[in-house]
Enzyme design. Structure first.
Site, mmCIF file in Angstrom:
data_model
loop_
_atom_site.group_PDB
_atom_site.id
_atom_site.type_symbol
_atom_site.label_atom_id
_atom_site.label_comp_id
_atom_site.label_asym_id
_atom_site.label_seq_id
_atom_site.Cartn_x
_atom_site.Cartn_y
_atom_site.Cartn_z
ATOM 1 N N ASP A 257 -12.008 -5.492 -2.805
ATOM 2 C CA ASP A 257 -12.879 -6.681 -2.849
ATOM 3 C C ASP A 257 -14.258 -6.275 -2.348
ATOM 4 O O ASP A 257 -14.447 -5.156 -1.884
ATOM 5 C CB ASP A 257 -12.287 -7.797 -1.966
ATOM 6 C CG ASP A 257 -12.086 -7.315 -0.524
ATOM 7 O OD1 ASP A 257 -10.958 -6.899 -0.200
ATOM 8 O OD2 ASP A 257 -13.048 -7.290 0.254
ATOM 9 N N GLU B 6 0.815 -1.214 0.000
ATOM 10 C CA GLU B 6 0.000 0.000 0.000
ATOM 11 C C GLU B 6 0.856 1.274 0.000
ATOM 12 O O GLU B 6 0.353 2.357 -0.282
ATOM 13 C CB GLU B 6 -0.936 -0.005 1.208
ATOM 14 C CG GLU B 6 -1.958 -1.130 1.133
ATOM 15 C CD GLU B 6 -2.674 -1.371 2.443
ATOM 16 O OE1 GLU B 6 -3.881 -1.604 2.415
ATOM 17 O OE2 GLU B 6 -2.030 -1.345 3.508
HETATM 18 N N1 ADE Z 1 -9.257 -4.901 3.720
HETATM 19 C C1 ADE Z 1 -9.494 -5.127 2.419
HETATM 20 N N2 ADE Z 1 -10.551 -5.950 2.253
HETATM 21 C C2 ADE Z 1 -10.996 -6.238 3.487
HETATM 22 C C3 ADE Z 1 -12.036 -7.049 3.975
HETATM 23 N N3 ADE Z 1 -12.821 -7.726 3.136
HETATM 24 N N4 ADE Z 1 -12.208 -7.155 5.318
HETATM 25 C C4 ADE Z 1 -11.391 -6.465 6.157
HETATM 26 N N5 ADE Z 1 -10.386 -5.705 5.752
HETATM 27 C C5 ADE Z 1 -10.186 -5.578 4.420
#
Ligand code: ADE
Length: 272
Positions: A239, A35
């Protein structure tokens, strides 16, 4: 572009000879190497002064001639709160920006979009029935607001980046990211990766205005609130916090996350 600076003392002593107050550096914090990698690559790492504290490397230098402290805090709420405290107390930073990835929760929040927190909440905080669910006991709060001016400055930088064709490069397009959008509102944090549709649905039901979920922001917000330190949290969506979250997360973080953070922080710092 990068030049070493000395770290400023955390509590500058007023002097009778009225020398100008030292400029307090800005902290830029991420959980994972991917990141922050592109920002670090803006200059030679050797140009930063490196100080190691509490298992973390704090890189002190300048980006776009602005004094900065860059640090990887690690994953989770405790890591975030520890890092915010060190940045305030040992490095005397004047403000803190957290940049990284999150899972999308809000209905229109898709992979590749950007989310800026107006407020943050710990979704795994639950001292009920003694206190309402999500409330941090003895604070009377469940939601901690981000600094409005800092968040607005980052929003302006986000909009400028999003106006470019292929804002996060061809790799993002190959992952299906097209026409990413900026959202502002509530970000949730908790000490677990949300990667199951049922958990995601439960969070949406309990907190319908939540836009995204991650693992650090709300803890950092609580620590910054206690420390009186202005902060902002910027996330790109890796996601949808559902059953395929872990696959999308790994691809996105390797190929896109770093570029997204760096493009926006570059724009923000160069406009200061
Ligand atoms: N960071 C990126 N995706 C995530 C997720 N699905 N749950 C928690 N932290 C995250």
């Amino acid at each position: 572009m990068l030049a070493p600076i000395m770290s400023t003392p955390s509590c500058p002593t007023p002097s009778a000879t009225s020398s100008p107050a030292p400029v307090r550096p800005l902290a830029i914090v991420s959980a994972l190497h991917q990141e922050l990698a592109a920002l670090l690559a803006r200059g030679r790492e050797a140009d930063f002064e490196r100080q190691r504290h509490a298992g973390r490397d704090f890189l002190i230098g300048r980006l776009h001639d602005v004094p900065v402290v860059l640090v990887l805090c690690g994953v989770g709420k405790v890591a975030a709160a520890t890092t915010a405290t060190l940045l305030a107390e040992r490095f005397g930073v004047g403000a803190l920006v957290f940049t990284g990835v999150a899972g999308g929760l809000g209905p229109g929040v898709k992979v590749g979009d950007l989310v800026l927190a107006d407020e943050l909440l710990q979704h795994d905080m639950d001292a009920s029935p003694l206190f309402p669910r999500f409330e941090v006991p003895l604070t009377g709060r469940s939601r901690f607001p981000a600094d409005a001016a800092l968040t607005q400055a980052l929003a302006t930088a986000c909009e400028a980046v999003l106006a470019q064709p292929q804002p996060f490069g061809a790799a993002a397009e190959a992952l299906g990211v097209s026409r990413p959008a900026l959202h502002r509102g509530l970000i949730l944090s908790g000490d677990r990766f949300v990667g199951a549709a049922a958990e995601c649905a439960a969070l949406r039901q309990a907190l319908p205005d939540a836009l995204a979920v991650e693992m650090e922001g709300a803890a950092l917000a609580q620590a910054c609130h206690d420390l009186g330190l202005p902060f902002a949290v910027l996330r790109s969506i890796s996601d949808r916090a559902d059953d395929s979250a872990h696959i999308d997360f790994m691809r996105f973080i390797d190929e896109v996350a770093s570029r997204a953070s760096a493009a926006i922080v570059d724009g923000w710092l160069s406009a200061r």
